[in-house]
Design a protein around this motif. Structure first.
Motif, PDB file in Angstrom:
ATOM      1  N   VAL A   1      -0.050   2.354  15.525  1.00  0.00           N
ATOM      2  CA  VAL A   1       0.727   3.452  14.941  1.00  0.00           C
ATOM      3  C   VAL A   1       2.108   2.964  14.510  1.00  0.00           C
ATOM      4  CG1 VAL A   1       1.909   5.619  15.478  1.00  0.00           C
ATOM      5  CG2 VAL A   1      -0.491   5.319  16.125  1.00  0.00           C
ATOM      6  N   VAL A   2       2.793   2.218  15.380  1.00  0.00           N
ATOM      7  CA  VAL A   2       4.139   1.724  15.068  1.00  0.00           C
ATOM      8  C   VAL A   2       4.093   0.761  13.889  1.00  0.00           C
ATOM      9  CG1 VAL A   2       6.063   0.319  15.922  1.00  0.00           C
ATOM     10  CG2 VAL A   2       4.997   2.036  17.416  1.00  0.00           C
ATOM     11  N   TRP A   3       3.143  -0.158  13.926  1.00  0.00           N
ATOM     12  CA  TRP A   3       3.024  -1.183  12.882  1.00  0.00           C
ATOM     13  C   TRP A   3       2.721  -0.557  11.513  1.00  0.00           C
ATOM     14  CZ3 TRP A   3      -2.019  -3.761  11.416  1.00  0.00           C
ATOM     15  CH2 TRP A   3      -1.807  -4.831  10.535  1.00  0.00           C
ATOM     16  N   CYS A   4       1.639   0.195  11.454  1.00  0.00           N
ATOM     17  CA  CYS A   4       1.230   0.794  10.182  1.00  0.00           C
ATOM     18  C   CYS A   4       2.244   1.813   9.681  1.00  0.00           C
ATOM     19  CB  CYS A   4      -0.142   1.458  10.336  1.00  0.00           C
ATOM     20  SG  CYS A   4      -1.486   0.316  10.706  1.00  0.00           S
ATOM     21  N   GLY A   5       2.738   2.643  10.575  1.00  0.00           N
ATOM     22  CA  GLY A   5       3.674   3.685  10.182  1.00  0.00           C
ATOM     23  C   GLY A   5       4.953   3.120   9.599  1.00  0.00           C
ATOM     24  N   SER A   6       5.541   2.124  10.264  1.00  0.00           N
ATOM     25  CA  SER A   6       6.824   1.594   9.805  1.00  0.00           C
ATOM     26  C   SER A   6       6.696   0.902   8.454  1.00  0.00           C
ATOM     27  CB  SER A   6       7.399   0.623  10.842  1.00  0.00           C
ATOM     28  OG  SER A   6       6.498  -0.457  11.081  1.00  0.00           O
ATOM     29  N   LEU A   7       5.649   0.101   8.264  1.00  0.00           N
ATOM     30  CA  LEU A   7       5.512  -0.648   7.009  1.00  0.00           C
ATOM     31  C   LEU A   7       5.088   0.252   5.846  1.00  0.00           C
ATOM     32  CD1 LEU A   7       3.909  -3.960   8.315  1.00  0.00           C
ATOM     33  CD2 LEU A   7       6.209  -3.626   7.426  1.00  0.00           C
ATOM     34  N   LEU A   8       4.193   1.206   6.110  1.00  0.00           N
ATOM     35  CA  LEU A   8       3.779   2.119   5.048  1.00  0.00           C
ATOM     36  C   LEU A   8       4.936   2.995   4.581  1.00  0.00           C
ATOM     37  CD1 LEU A   8       0.243   3.283   6.262  1.00  0.00           C
ATOM     38  CD2 LEU A   8       0.743   1.962   4.208  1.00  0.00           C
ATOM     39  N   VAL A   9       5.682   3.549   5.523  1.00  0.00           N
ATOM     40  CA  VAL A   9       6.811   4.407   5.161  1.00  0.00           C
ATOM     41  C   VAL A   9       7.890   3.605   4.437  1.00  0.00           C
ATOM     42  CG1 VAL A   9       8.715   5.789   6.080  1.00  0.00           C
ATOM     43  CG2 VAL A   9       6.395   6.112   6.962  1.00  0.00           C
ATOM     44  N   LEU A  10       8.171   2.383   4.927  1.00  0.00           N
ATOM     45  CA  LEU A  10       9.162   1.536   4.255  1.00  0.00           C
ATOM     46  C   LEU A  10       8.730   1.245   2.817  1.00  0.00           C
ATOM     47  CD1 LEU A  10      11.722  -0.193   4.357  1.00  0.00           C
ATOM     48  CD2 LEU A  10      10.300  -2.083   5.219  1.00  0.00           C
ATOM     49  N   GLY A  11       7.459   0.875   2.643  1.00  0.00           N
ATOM     50  CA  GLY A  11       6.949   0.616   1.301  1.00  0.00           C
ATOM     51  C   GLY A  11       6.998   1.847   0.420  1.00  0.00           C
ATOM     52  N   TYR A  12       6.677   2.997   1.000  1.00  0.00           N
ATOM     53  CA  TYR A  12       6.656   4.259   0.241  1.00  0.00           C
ATOM     54  C   TYR A  12       8.036   4.586  -0.320  1.00  0.00           C
ATOM     55  CZ  TYR A  12       5.522   9.139  -0.830  1.00  0.00           C
ATOM     56  OH  TYR A  12       5.309  10.333  -1.468  1.00  0.00           O
ATOM     57  N   TYR A  13       9.055   4.422   0.500  1.00  0.00           N
ATOM     58  CA  TYR A  13      10.400   4.779   0.046  1.00  0.00           C
ATOM     59  C   TYR A  13      10.992   3.711  -0.870  1.00  0.00           C
ATOM     60  CZ  TYR A  13      10.516   8.944   2.877  1.00  0.00           C
ATOM     61  OH  TYR A  13      10.238  10.194   3.395  1.00  0.00           O
ATOM     62  N   ILE A  14      10.660   2.446  -0.626  1.00  0.00           N
ATOM     63  CA  ILE A  14      11.105   1.393  -1.547  1.00  0.00           C
ATOM     64  C   ILE A  14      10.430   1.588  -2.907  1.00  0.00           C
ATOM     65  CG2 ILE A  14      11.023  -1.085  -2.033  1.00  0.00           C
ATOM     66  CD1 ILE A  14      13.089  -0.372   0.042  1.00  0.00           C
ATOM     67  N   GLY A  15       9.145   1.956  -2.895  1.00  0.00           N
ATOM     68  CA  GLY A  15       8.407   2.171  -4.129  1.00  0.00           C
ATOM     69  C   GLY A  15       8.905   3.360  -4.931  1.00  0.00           C
ATOM     70  N   SER A  16       9.610   4.268  -4.282  1.00  0.00           N
ATOM     71  CA  SER A  16      10.130   5.445  -4.983  1.00  0.00           C
ATOM     72  C   SER A  16      11.424   5.156  -5.730  1.00  0.00           C
ATOM     73  CB  SER A  16      10.371   6.581  -3.980  1.00  0.00           C
ATOM     74  OG  SER A  16      11.423   6.252  -3.075  1.00  0.00           O
ATOM     75  N   ILE A  17      12.026   3.994  -5.496  1.00  0.00           N
ATOM     76  CA  ILE A  17      13.241   3.612  -6.227  1.00  0.00           C
ATOM     77  C   ILE A  17      12.853   3.259  -7.658  1.00  0.00           C
ATOM     78  CG2 ILE A  17      15.155   1.973  -6.333  1.00  0.00           C
ATOM     79  CD1 ILE A  17      14.874   1.637  -3.293  1.00  0.00           C
ATOM     80  N   SER A  18      13.523   3.837  -8.627  1.00  0.00           N
ATOM     81  CA  SER A  18      13.103   3.732 -10.025  1.00  0.00           C
ATOM     82  C   SER A  18      12.987   2.294 -10.505  1.00  0.00           C
ATOM     83  CB  SER A  18      14.073   4.506 -10.923  1.00  0.00           C
ATOM     84  OG  SER A  18      15.391   4.018 -10.761  1.00  0.00           O
ATOM     85  N   ILE A  19      13.956   1.451 -10.185  1.00  0.00           N
ATOM     86  CA  ILE A  19      13.920   0.078 -10.677  1.00  0.00           C
ATOM     87  C   ILE A  19      12.773  -0.712 -10.055  1.00  0.00           C
ATOM     88  CG2 ILE A  19      15.495  -0.842  -8.924  1.00  0.00           C
ATOM     89  CD1 ILE A  19      16.703  -2.604 -11.170  1.00  0.00           C
ATOM     90  N   ILE A  20      12.411  -0.347  -8.821  1.00  0.00           N
ATOM     91  CA  ILE A  20      11.282  -1.011  -8.153  1.00  0.00           C
ATOM     92  C   ILE A  20       9.969  -0.519  -8.725  1.00  0.00           C
ATOM     93  CG2 ILE A  20      10.108  -1.380  -5.961  1.00  0.00           C
ATOM     94  CD1 ILE A  20      12.775  -2.805  -6.123  1.00  0.00           C
ATOM     95  N   SER A  21       9.854   0.793  -8.927  1.00  0.00           N
ATOM     96  CA  SER A  21       8.610   1.366  -9.416  1.00  0.00           C
ATOM     97  C   SER A  21       8.234   0.842 -10.801  1.00  0.00           C
ATOM     98  CB  SER A  21       8.705   2.893  -9.449  1.00  0.00           C
ATOM     99  OG  SER A  21       9.733   3.323 -10.322  1.00  0.00           O
TER     100      SER A  21
ATOM    101  N   ALA B   1       0.840  -1.204   0.000  1.00  0.00           N
ATOM    102  CA  ALA B   1       0.000   0.000   0.000  1.00  0.00           C
ATOM    103  C   ALA B   1       0.873   1.251   0.000  1.00  0.00           C
ATOM    104  CB  ALA B   1      -0.932  -0.005   1.211  1.00  0.00           C
ATOM    105  N   GLY B   2       1.938   1.235   0.796  1.00  0.00           N
ATOM    106  CA  GLY B   2       2.861   2.364   0.801  1.00  0.00           C
ATOM    107  C   GLY B   2       3.605   2.501  -0.515  1.00  0.00           C
ATOM    108  N   ALA B   3       3.959   1.352  -1.121  1.00  0.00           N
ATOM    109  CA  ALA B   3       4.721   1.383  -2.365  1.00  0.00           C
ATOM    110  C   ALA B   3       3.896   1.918  -3.524  1.00  0.00           C
ATOM    111  CB  ALA B   3       5.238  -0.027  -2.698  1.00  0.00           C
ATOM    112  N   VAL B   4       2.609   1.535  -3.600  1.00  0.00           N
ATOM    113  CA  VAL B   4       1.790   1.986  -4.734  1.00  0.00           C
ATOM    114  C   VAL B   4       1.275   3.408  -4.520  1.00  0.00           C
ATOM    115  CG1 VAL B   4       1.078  -0.372  -5.279  1.00  0.00           C
ATOM    116  CG2 VAL B   4      -0.385   1.040  -3.821  1.00  0.00           C
ATOM    117  N   ALA B   5       1.331   3.888  -3.294  1.00  0.00           N
ATOM    118  CA  ALA B   5       0.813   5.231  -3.020  1.00  0.00           C
ATOM    119  C   ALA B   5       1.563   6.286  -3.816  1.00  0.00           C
ATOM    120  CB  ALA B   5       0.899   5.541  -1.521  1.00  0.00           C
TER     121      ALA B   5
END
Length: 218
Positions: free
Chosen positions: A159-179, A55-59
């Motif tokens: 908060v800890v669970w959702c925040g950590s996984l969403l943010v991790l996914g968001y930043y991984i998803g921003s990497i060009s080769i991943i996106s 969810a964080g990655a596709v956001a």
């Protein structure tokens, strides 16, 4: 309002997730429901950690608000653990074990009790990241733990669970080769998620039918 032509686009490997994500506010509602269901004791087949990460990655690629995803996901996780607590408090282990015997077996219950004994209410945080172990919140209800303390740890854990996984996914998803491949991964995950939810429903109906049959006098 979604144009009819958009809603009727053919399903292709690249369009499935895009079509779903076009529905705006409904996406957030789906996130809430899935996270809430996955956080209960009956939601164990749903891959909730992977769901939050994706969810964080596709956001970032689909214009979803990470802030709203976080708020909605935290609400779903909080609601799921509230359901667990009050189910344990109102119905107890014996009745709930009849509803969900696959999860509330002796081995899982012992693991949850050991986690609670070792970490106390902080176990709610660890249990969020562990598959098939949403039980500490349920055990807290069974043991009638003080609700004011419980509700605070419930919120913190969500908060800890959702925040950590969403943010991790968001930043991984921003990497060009991943996106480049994120749509393929999301399409695959949607299929896995649907299958998981069907499994939850089938198991629940099967157990309910079995209990009803067992009660019929011979």
């Amino acid at each position: 309002m979604i144009p009819l032509s958009s809603a009727l686009l053919p399903l292709t490997p690249l369009s499935l997730s895009n079509q779903i994500l076009q529905y705006g506010v409904w996406v957030y509602l789906v996130v809430f429901v899935i996270i809430m269901l996955a956080s209960t004791i009956v939601g164990w087949p749903i891959p909730d950690n992977t769901f939050l990460f994706l969810a964080g990655a596709v956001a970032i690629a689909n214009g979803l608000s990470l802030v709203w995803l976080f708020v909605i996901a935290v609400g779903g996780g909080f609601a799921g653990y509230e359901i667990n607590y009050w189910s344990g408090k109102w119905f107890g282990l014996a009745i709930c074990r009849g509803v969900c015997p696959a999860v509330l077996n002796d081995k899982n219950v012992r693991s949850a009790l050991d986690l609670m004994d070792r970490f106390g209410l902080a176990a709610l945080i660890f249990s969020r990241f562990m598959p098939v172990l949403n039980l500490p919140s349920f055990i807290a209800g069974v043991n009638a733990m003080e609700y004011r303390r419980y509700v605070g740890f419930n919120l913190i854990s969500s908060v800890v669970w959702c925040g950590s996984l969403l943010v991790l996914g968001y930043y991984i998803g921003s990497i060009s080769i991943i996106s480049t491949y994120i749509n393929y991964l999301t399409d695959l995950f949607i299929v896995i998620l649907v299958v998981s939810i069907i499994i939850v429903i089938v198991l629940f109906v099967r157990d309910y039918a079995k209990r009803k049959y067992d009660r019929v006098p011979e």
